[in-house]
Scaffold this motif. Structure first.
Motif, PDB file in Angstrom:
ATOM      1  N   GLU A  56     -73.191  31.700 100.248  1.00 60.50           N
ATOM      2  CA  GLU A  56     -72.447  31.009 101.303  1.00 60.50           C
ATOM      3  C   GLU A  56     -71.675  32.033 102.123  1.00 60.50           C
ATOM      4  O   GLU A  56     -71.028  32.915 101.566  1.00 60.50           O
ATOM      5  CB  GLU A  56     -71.480  29.985 100.700  1.00 60.50           C
ATOM      6  CG  GLU A  56     -70.677  29.231 101.753  1.00 60.50           C
ATOM      7  CD  GLU A  56     -69.657  28.276 101.129  1.00 60.50           C
ATOM      8  OE1 GLU A  56     -68.925  27.617 101.906  1.00 60.50           O
ATOM      9  OE2 GLU A  56     -69.568  28.180  99.887  1.00 60.50           O
ATOM     10  N   ARG A  57     -71.774  31.903 103.418  1.00 64.50           N
ATOM     11  CA  ARG A  57     -71.036  32.809 104.300  1.00 64.50           C
ATOM     12  C   ARG A  57     -69.636  32.217 104.560  1.00 64.50           C
ATOM     13  O   ARG A  57     -69.496  31.073 104.951  1.00 64.50           O
ATOM     14  CB  ARG A  57     -71.772  32.986 105.625  1.00 64.50           C
ATOM     15  CG  ARG A  57     -71.026  33.870 106.615  1.00 64.50           C
ATOM     16  CD  ARG A  57     -71.863  34.176 107.810  1.00 64.50           C
ATOM     17  NE  ARG A  57     -71.096  34.933 108.802  1.00 64.50           N
ATOM     18  CZ  ARG A  57     -71.637  35.624 109.788  1.00 64.50           C
ATOM     19  NH1 ARG A  57     -72.971  35.655 109.938  1.00 64.50           N
ATOM     20  NH2 ARG A  57     -70.887  36.283 110.638  1.00 64.50           N
ATOM     21  N   LEU A  58     -68.620  33.083 104.350  1.00 68.73           N
ATOM     22  CA  LEU A  58     -67.229  32.654 104.512  1.00 68.73           C
ATOM     23  C   LEU A  58     -66.480  33.592 105.465  1.00 68.73           C
ATOM     24  O   LEU A  58     -66.734  34.802 105.454  1.00 68.73           O
ATOM     25  CB  LEU A  58     -66.501  32.630 103.163  1.00 68.73           C
ATOM     26  CG  LEU A  58     -67.055  31.683 102.093  1.00 68.73           C
ATOM     27  CD1 LEU A  58     -66.334  31.937 100.777  1.00 68.73           C
ATOM     28  CD2 LEU A  58     -66.882  30.232 102.519  1.00 68.73           C
ATOM     29  N   ASP A  59     -65.609  33.028 106.252  1.00 69.96           N
ATOM     30  CA  ASP A  59     -64.689  33.832 107.074  1.00 69.96           C
ATOM     31  C   ASP A  59     -63.440  34.104 106.245  1.00 69.96           C
ATOM     32  O   ASP A  59     -62.785  33.173 105.751  1.00 69.96           O
ATOM     33  CB  ASP A  59     -64.309  33.084 108.348  1.00 69.96           C
ATOM     34  CG  ASP A  59     -65.499  32.926 109.293  1.00 69.96           C
ATOM     35  OD1 ASP A  59     -66.334  33.837 109.344  1.00 69.96           O
ATOM     36  OD2 ASP A  59     -65.557  31.881 109.976  1.00 69.96           O
ATOM     37  N   VAL A  60     -63.126  35.380 106.074  1.00 70.11           N
ATOM     38  CA  VAL A  60     -62.030  35.770 105.202  1.00 70.11           C
ATOM     39  C   VAL A  60     -61.158  36.819 105.889  1.00 70.11           C
ATOM     40  O   VAL A  60     -61.504  37.337 106.954  1.00 70.11           O
ATOM     41  CB  VAL A  60     -62.562  36.335 103.863  1.00 70.11           C
ATOM     42  CG1 VAL A  60     -63.407  35.310 103.126  1.00 70.11           C
ATOM     43  CG2 VAL A  60     -63.356  37.620 104.127  1.00 70.11           C
ATOM     44  N   VAL A  61     -60.022  37.107 105.231  1.00 71.56           N
ATOM     45  CA  VAL A  61     -59.169  38.221 105.653  1.00 71.56           C
ATOM     46  C   VAL A  61     -58.851  39.040 104.409  1.00 71.56           C
ATOM     47  O   VAL A  61     -58.780  38.510 103.288  1.00 71.56           O
ATOM     48  CB  VAL A  61     -57.851  37.733 106.296  1.00 71.56           C
ATOM     49  CG1 VAL A  61     -58.127  37.033 107.610  1.00 71.56           C
ATOM     50  CG2 VAL A  61     -57.070  36.836 105.360  1.00 71.56           C
ATOM     51  N   SER A  62     -58.696  40.362 104.600  1.00 73.21           N
ATOM     52  CA  SER A  62     -58.309  41.209 103.480  1.00 73.21           C
ATOM     53  C   SER A  62     -56.804  41.103 103.263  1.00 73.21           C
ATOM     54  O   SER A  62     -56.091  40.487 104.058  1.00 73.21           O
ATOM     55  CB  SER A  62     -58.705  42.659 103.750  1.00 73.21           C
ATOM     56  OG  SER A  62     -57.898  43.182 104.790  1.00 73.21           O
ATOM     57  N   VAL A  89     -58.193  34.758 101.321  1.00 74.97           N
ATOM     58  CA  VAL A  89     -57.736  36.141 101.227  1.00 74.97           C
ATOM     59  C   VAL A  89     -58.535  36.833 100.120  1.00 74.97           C
ATOM     60  O   VAL A  89     -58.659  36.302  98.994  1.00 74.97           O
ATOM     61  CB  VAL A  89     -56.229  36.214 100.907  1.00 74.97           C
ATOM     62  CG1 VAL A  89     -55.773  37.665 100.867  1.00 74.97           C
ATOM     63  CG2 VAL A  89     -55.435  35.429 101.941  1.00 74.97           C
ATOM     64  N   VAL A  90     -59.074  38.026 100.448  1.00 75.76           N
ATOM     65  CA  VAL A  90     -59.884  38.763  99.483  1.00 75.76           C
ATOM     66  C   VAL A  90     -59.315  40.160  99.243  1.00 75.76           C
ATOM     67  O   VAL A  90     -58.541  40.675 100.044  1.00 75.76           O
ATOM     68  CB  VAL A  90     -61.353  38.876  99.965  1.00 75.76           C
ATOM     69  CG1 VAL A  90     -62.005  37.498 100.103  1.00 75.76           C
ATOM     70  CG2 VAL A  90     -61.425  39.662 101.268  1.00 75.76           C
ATOM     71  N   ARG A  91     -59.712  40.716  98.123  1.00 72.67           N
ATOM     72  CA  ARG A  91     -59.311  42.073  97.748  1.00 72.67           C
ATOM     73  C   ARG A  91     -60.545  42.851  97.336  1.00 72.67           C
ATOM     74  O   ARG A  91     -61.445  42.340  96.649  1.00 72.67           O
ATOM     75  CB  ARG A  91     -58.331  42.010  96.581  1.00 72.67           C
ATOM     76  CG  ARG A  91     -57.873  43.399  96.083  1.00 72.67           C
ATOM     77  CD  ARG A  91     -57.094  43.228  94.806  1.00 72.67           C
ATOM     78  NE  ARG A  91     -55.900  42.436  95.034  1.00 72.67           N
ATOM     79  CZ  ARG A  91     -55.204  41.821  94.059  1.00 72.67           C
ATOM     80  NH1 ARG A  91     -55.633  41.924  92.794  1.00 72.67           N
ATOM     81  NH2 ARG A  91     -54.132  41.119  94.345  1.00 72.67           N
TER      82      ARG A  91
END
Length: 447
Positions: free
Chosen positions: A411-417, A439-441
């Motif tokens: 699945e393609r997701l829009d994220v921010v670091s 939010v991703v790390r």
């Protein structure tokens, strides 16, 4: 309904008190000969202000209409406003009826100036006249320009009736040295009855009206007295420069309190009554006309329109300007009314802040402010928070600067670091979600 009826009764009582035609002219002895020469006795008491000016204007007009032989001004005042004293002096100089200033107590400051403008001065035993230096609003001596103009007025008033101007100058200028009359340089001159008689500032000493009439040399006098009616007393009170800011402050404070009170009660009545006293008092004193009510009423209507109908502030600005314009037109001094308005605005602002902080929004104020909010508890959901994504891993499809895309479980997701830059193709883990925000790390190899 009962509250509105009560308000109407209050307002009716105020209007009646202000405009009730109280009897102001009466003969001292109803049995006296009405065919003799008429002598008017007019009290000049308390502070000299514009309300007194309006009363004297009416009194002198009545005396002239009745064909009075003499007008006796019974003076007992500590002084007052320079502008009012100047207008009263012009009023006295404009009448052809002989004027006698009968100083019954004190004729200080503006009172001395008024006395000097009379054709004759008679003083009672124990009375005083003088000490006429100009004082500013802070209680200090006025600037040199104002002081010089006032000294010139005192000298001119003395010369008007052939009195030695030196003593009038010494009353207003502390630099004049008259040690023989307890007025060395640095002190203002005040004359007792005997001293005034000695220097020619008083033509007689009289203990009462009968002795004044006897000094006039006329008999079978019809003595008439101008009484200050209740309406005029009230007008004099509410037009006092100290009372005006108090009235306007009470008016604004009462209306502010009413916004925080349920129903219509004492605060609203207090505020409306204070404003009515201000306008009716100035109208009765002759300073305001119906145009001031119309302008002020239009300002209130515009303010209500601004509150209930969005107008980008235009109605509010026009309303404030109309209300201030009405007050300025009703006042006798633009400077005094502007200072009074600033004081009232400051009082209202402080009251509003205190009420809002300690009592919150109550009464009509509560109805004017929208309290509903689109909370999740009320069923308003802008975006579903995907908590199941937390701790799942994937790879960056694009560089994160700090936003971008990742692929996670196909699945393609829009994220921010979390804030740093993450290159394309790096392994990342979801650490937090909130609504549509993910939010991703970045995961290191060892992780």
């Amino acid at each position: 309904m009962f509250k509105m009826l009560r308000l109407f009764i209050y307002l009716l009582l105020i209007a009646t008190a202000l405009f009730y035609p109280a009897a102001s002219l009466w003969a001292e002895d109803e049995e006296q000969n009405e065919e003799g020469p008429i002598v008017y006795f007019i009290p000049v008491e308390q502070t000299v202000e514009r309300g007194l000016e309006a009363f004297l204007q009416r009194s002198i007009a009545d005396a002239e209409e009745e064909g009075a032989e003499f007008i006796v001004l019974e003076i007992d005042t500590p002084g007052g406003a320079v502008d009012a004293a100047g207008n009263i002096a012009n009023l006295l100089q404009g009448t052809d009826t002989p004027l006698i200033a009968f100083v019954t107590g004190e004729a200080m400051s503006a009172g001395a100036y008024i006395s000097l403008n009379a054709d004759h001065i008679v003083m009672s035993p124990g009375s005083r006249m003088g000490a006429a230096q100009v004082i500013d609003g802070t209680g200090n001596a006025a600037d040199d320009k104002a002081q010089s103009a006032w000294v010139a007025n005192m000298i001119s008033a003395a010369e008007l009736n052939d009195r030695d101007p030196l003593y009038a100058q010494a009353m207003a200028d502390p630099r004049v040295d008259l040690p023989d009359y307890r007025a060395p340089e640095g002190d203002l001159l005040s004359l007792t009855a005997s001293e005034a008689l000695e220097v020619g500032y008083a033509e007689a000493v009289a203990s009462n009206r009968e002795e004044v009439v006897e000094w006039m040399g006329i008999e079978d006098v019809v003595a008439k007295e101008m009484d200050v009616s209740f309406s005029e007393q009230l007008a004099r009170f509410v037009t006092h420069p100290v009372v005006i800011p108090i009235l306007l402050s009470m008016g604004s404070l009462g209306l502010i309190l009413e916004l925080y009170s349920p129903g219509f009660g004492i605060p609203g009545i207090m505020g409306i009554s204070a404003l009515l006293l201000f306008f009716f008092g100035h109208m009765f004193a002759g300073f305001a006309g119906m145009e001031t009510f119309i302008l002020f009423g239009a300002g209130i209507i515009l303010m209500l329109i601004e509150i209930f109908v969005p107008g980008f502030g235009i109605f509010g600005i026009l309303g404030i300007a109309s209300m201030i314009g009405g007050m300025i037109l009703a006042s006798f001094s633009t400077f005094n009314i502007l200072v009074s308005i600033l004081i009232a605005v400051a009082v209202a602002a402080i009251a509003a802040i205190v009420l809002f902080k300690f009592f919150g929004q109550r009464g009509p104020m509560k109805k004017m402010v929208l309290h509903d909010s689109t909370t999740t508890e009320e069923g308003y959901i802008s975006s579903v928070t995907r908590e199941e994504l937390i701790n799942q891993t994937g790879r960056t499809l694009t560089p994160l600067r700090p936003s971008g895309s990742v692929v996670m479980n196909n699945e393609r997701l829009d994220v921010v670091s979390e804030g740093g830059y993450i290159e394309q193709g790096r392994k990342v883990k979801v650490v937090a979600t909130s609504g549509s925000r993910v939010v991703v790390r970045e995961l290191k190899d060892e992780e």
